[in-house]
Design an enzyme around this catalytic site. Structure first.
Site, short mmCIF file in Angstrom:
data_model
loop_
_atom_site.label_atom_id
_atom_site.label_comp_id
_atom_site.label_asym_id
_atom_site.label_seq_id
_atom_site.Cartn_x
_atom_site.Cartn_y
_atom_site.Cartn_z
N GLN A 193 0.82 -1.22 0.00
CA GLN A 193 0.00 0.00 0.00
C GLN A 193 0.85 1.26 0.00
OE1 GLN A 193 -3.16 0.20 -0.53
NE2 GLN A 193 -3.82 -1.90 -0.17
N GLY A 227 1.53 -4.94 -8.33
CA GLY A 227 1.27 -4.10 -9.49
C GLY A 227 -0.09 -3.42 -9.48
N HIS A 228 -1.14 -4.17 -9.09
CA HIS A 228 -2.48 -3.62 -9.28
C HIS A 228 -2.85 -2.52 -8.29
CE1 HIS A 228 -5.05 -5.84 -6.20
NE2 HIS A 228 -3.94 -6.52 -6.11
N THR A 279 7.36 -19.39 -16.13
CA THR A 279 7.55 -18.46 -17.25
C THR A 279 7.04 -17.08 -16.88
OG1 THR A 279 7.31 -20.31 -18.77
CG2 THR A 279 6.99 -18.11 -19.71
N CYS A 323 -17.14 -10.48 4.86
CA CYS A 323 -18.27 -11.40 4.89
C CYS A 323 -17.75 -12.82 4.74
CB CYS A 323 -19.25 -11.07 3.78
SG CYS A 323 -20.78 -11.94 3.95
C1 LIG Z 1 -1.04 -4.51 2.59
C2 LIG Z 1 -1.33 -5.56 1.57
N1 LIG Z 1 -0.53 -6.62 1.45
C3 LIG Z 1 -0.74 -7.58 0.54
C4 LIG Z 1 -1.80 -7.52 -0.31
C5 LIG Z 1 -2.01 -8.62 -1.29
O1 LIG Z 1 -1.66 -8.17 -2.59
P1 LIG Z 1 -2.23 -8.95 -3.87
O2 LIG Z 1 -3.64 -8.53 -4.03
O3 LIG Z 1 -1.36 -8.46 -5.00
O4 LIG Z 1 -2.05 -10.38 -3.61
C6 LIG Z 1 -2.70 -6.46 -0.22
C7 LIG Z 1 -3.90 -6.40 -1.07
O5 LIG Z 1 -4.89 -5.80 -0.72
C8 LIG Z 1 -2.45 -5.44 0.74
O6 LIG Z 1 -3.27 -4.39 0.87
#
Ligand SMILES: Cc1ncc(COP(=O)(O)O)c(C=O)c1O
Length: 409
Positions: free
Chosen positions: A202, A223-224, A260, A348
Site C-alpha cells: 500500500q 502491481g495492481h 515463465t 463477509c
Molecule cells: C497490505 C497488503 N498486502 C498484501 C496484499 C495482497 O496483494 P495482492 O492482491 O497483490 O495479492 C494487499 C492487497 O490488498 C495489501 O493491501
C-alpha cells in the site's frame, strides 16, 4: 487513436450508464482494493500480448525480443525503492511476495532460530503465512498496536530474542492507512542483526519507500495497487540474504522463482513504477488534499463519527471512519446505489459478518468496528466527486440511523 486510449474512452462513457438506463455516475473510491489500469501501462503491455509473444528464457529472436523488456521493467521497479535490479524477483502478486519472504526466510534460517515477530494488523498474506509456520513449530510474536493503529517500538525491541530470525512489519496499513515508523524498525532490526521484511503493497508509489535508508532486507510490491494489471508483483531480496524458493521449477529469476514470466504484466508494472515515482510528490499532495477535504467534510457534517487510524501518520488517500448506530455493509450498499464504490471494515465470511481484525487490534468497539467504512482515493478522483459524496452521505447516514433501535432520535 491508440487502442488503449479508445478503450479508456469507451469505459468513461459507460461509467455513467446503469443497466436500467437510469444514469448513475460511477465514482471509484476503493483504490486500496485495486486501481484502474493506467492507459500508458495498457499501451505498453499490448505488444507483448500480440507480436512480441516470445518466452524471455528462449535464446532465439522471439525470446531476445522480450527479455530486454523484462530487464528494463526490473530496473524501473528497482528505482522506485532504491535497490539494484538484480535484487528484484518478479512474482504473481503481493500475496505470493509475502509468502515467499516469510516462508523462504524461515526455512533458510531454521537452523539459526525459530522466532518471528510481526504485528496484529498485517494483511492476511502475512498473518496466514506466519500461522502456517506456527504449525511447523515456529514461534510468532504478534505485536499489539495502540488506538491509532500505531506500533510501539519499545515493545518491538523487547520482543527480540536470541532465536529471532525475522521481523515482518508492514509499511502502510491497507485498512486505516496508518504508516509505521519503518526507518526506526529497520534500525532496530539492524542493531540486533535480524532479517527485516516489510509489506509495502500500500505504501510504494504513494509515499517515499527507500530500502537503503530504512535498512529493509525484503520488501513486497503489488502491481495492481499502482496502476498495473492484477497478477504481478515483486519481492526485493537484499543481496546476500539467504532464501529458500517457494516455487520450484525452471531457472527463471536466477533460480529464485520458477515459472515463465508474465511478460506483458511485468512490462506494465515496470512502467507503472516509473510513473508512480515521477509523480509521487505531486500525487501525494493532490490525493491528500482530496482526502483531507473529505475528512473535514464528514467530521463537520455528521455527528458521532470516529476516525480510525493515525490522524497524521497516514497514507495520503486513505480515510477510514465509523458511523455510530449503522452497519458498514448497509452504508456501502446505499453508497453503491448512488454510484460510489467504497469498502467496509467487515469481511463477509461464511455468511457471518466478522469485524475487521485491524479494528479489533486497535480496540475499536465491536459495533463501531462493524460500521467502519474505508474511502481510499487516487489521483483520478476530483473535488467534484468528493463534494458529491459529501452531499449524499449525511442523509444516507441519517436514514440508516433512524432505522436503528439504538439510535436516540
Ligand atoms: C497490505 C497488503 N498486502 C498484501 C496484499 C495482497 O496483494 P495482492 O492482491 O497483490 O495479492 C494487499 C492487497 O490488498 C495489501 O493491501
Amino acid at each position: 487513436m491508440k487502442p488503449a486510449r479508445l478503450l479508456n474512452e469507451i469505459s468513461l462513457s459507460l461509467k455513467y450508464m446503469s443497466p436500467g438506463g437510469m444514469t448513475v455516475k460511477h465514482i471509484y473510491m476503493d483504490y486500496n482494493a485495486t486501481t484502474p489500469l493506467r492507459p500508458e501501462a495498457l499501451d505498453a503491455l499490448l505488444p507483448y500480448l500480440k507480436e512480441d509473444f516470445g518466452n524471455p528464457s528462449s535464446v532465439h529472436w522471439a525470446g531476445r525480443a522480450v527479455s530486454g523488456a523484462v530487464e528494463k521493467a526490473r530496473e524501473q521497479v528497482a528505482r522506485l525503492i532504491n535497490c539494484s535490479a538484480a535484487e528484484i524477483v518478479f512474482v504473481s502478486c503481493g500475496t505470493e511476495g509475502d509468502n515467499f519472504a516469510i516462508k523462504g526466510t524461515a526455512e533458510a534460517l531454521r537452523a539459526k532460530g525459530d522466532h518471528i515477530i510481526t504485528t496484529t494488523v498485517e494483511h492476511p498474506a502475512v498473518l496466514a503465512s506466519c500461522q502456517a509456520l506456527e504449525k511447523q513449530g515456529f514461534r510468532v510474536t504478534y505485536l499489539d498496536v495502540d488506538a491509532d493503529g500505531m506500533l510501539d517500538l519499545q515493545a518491538l525491541e523487547q520482543a527480540i530474542e536470541e532465536k529471532t530470525i525475522l521481523i515482518s512489519i508492514m509499511w502502510g496499513n491497507n485498512e486505516t492507512g496508518t504508516v509505521f515508523p519503518i526507518e526506526e524498525v529497520g534500525h532496530i532490526a539492524r542493531k540486533y542483526k535480524v532479517r527485516f521484511h516489510t509489506d509495502a503493497v500500500q505504501a510504494a508509489g504513494k509515499i517515499p519507500v527507500d530500502v537503503q535508508s530504512a535498512n529493509v532486507d525484503l520488501l513486497v510490491l503489488s502491481g495492481h495497487k499502482i496502476g498495473a494489471p492484477k497478477g504481478v508483483g515483486a519481492l526485493y531480496i537484499r543481496k546476500g540474504s539467504r532464501m529458500v524458493s517457494l516455487l520450484h521449477g525452471g531457472h527463471q529469476e536466477r533460480n529464485r522463482r520458477g515459472g515463465t514470466h508474465n511478460v506483458a504484466s511485468i512490462v506494465a508494472f515496470g512502467l507503472a513504477c516509473e510513473l508512480a515515482g515521477a509523480e509521487l510528490e505531486a500525487n501525494y499532495h493532490r490525493v491528500k488534499a482530496l482526502r483531507d477535504r473529505l475528512e473535514r467534510g464528514i467530521l463537520s457534517s455528521i455527528t458521532e463519527v470516529k476516525l480510525n487510524g493515525h490522524p497524521e501518520k497516514r497514507l495520503p488517500g486513505t480515510l477510514n471512519v465509523s458511523f455510530s448506530y449503522i452497519e458498514g455493509e448497509s452504508l456501502l450498499l446505499n453508497l453503491d446505489m448512488k454510484g460510489i464504490a467504497a469498502s467496509s471494515g467487515s469481511a463477509c465470511t461464511s455468511g457471518s459478518l466478522e469485524p475487521s481484525h485491524v479494528m479489533g487490534a486497535m480496540g475499536v468497539d465491536v459495533a463501531l468496528a462493524h460500521s467502519s467504512t474505508r474511502f481510499s482515493l487516487g489521483p483520478d478522483n476530483t473535488e467534484e466527486e468528493i463534494d458529491y459524496l459529501l452531499e449524499i452521505l449525511p442523509p444516507i447516514v441519517q436514514r440508516l440511523r433512524e432505522m436503528s433501535p439504538l439510535y436516540n432520535k
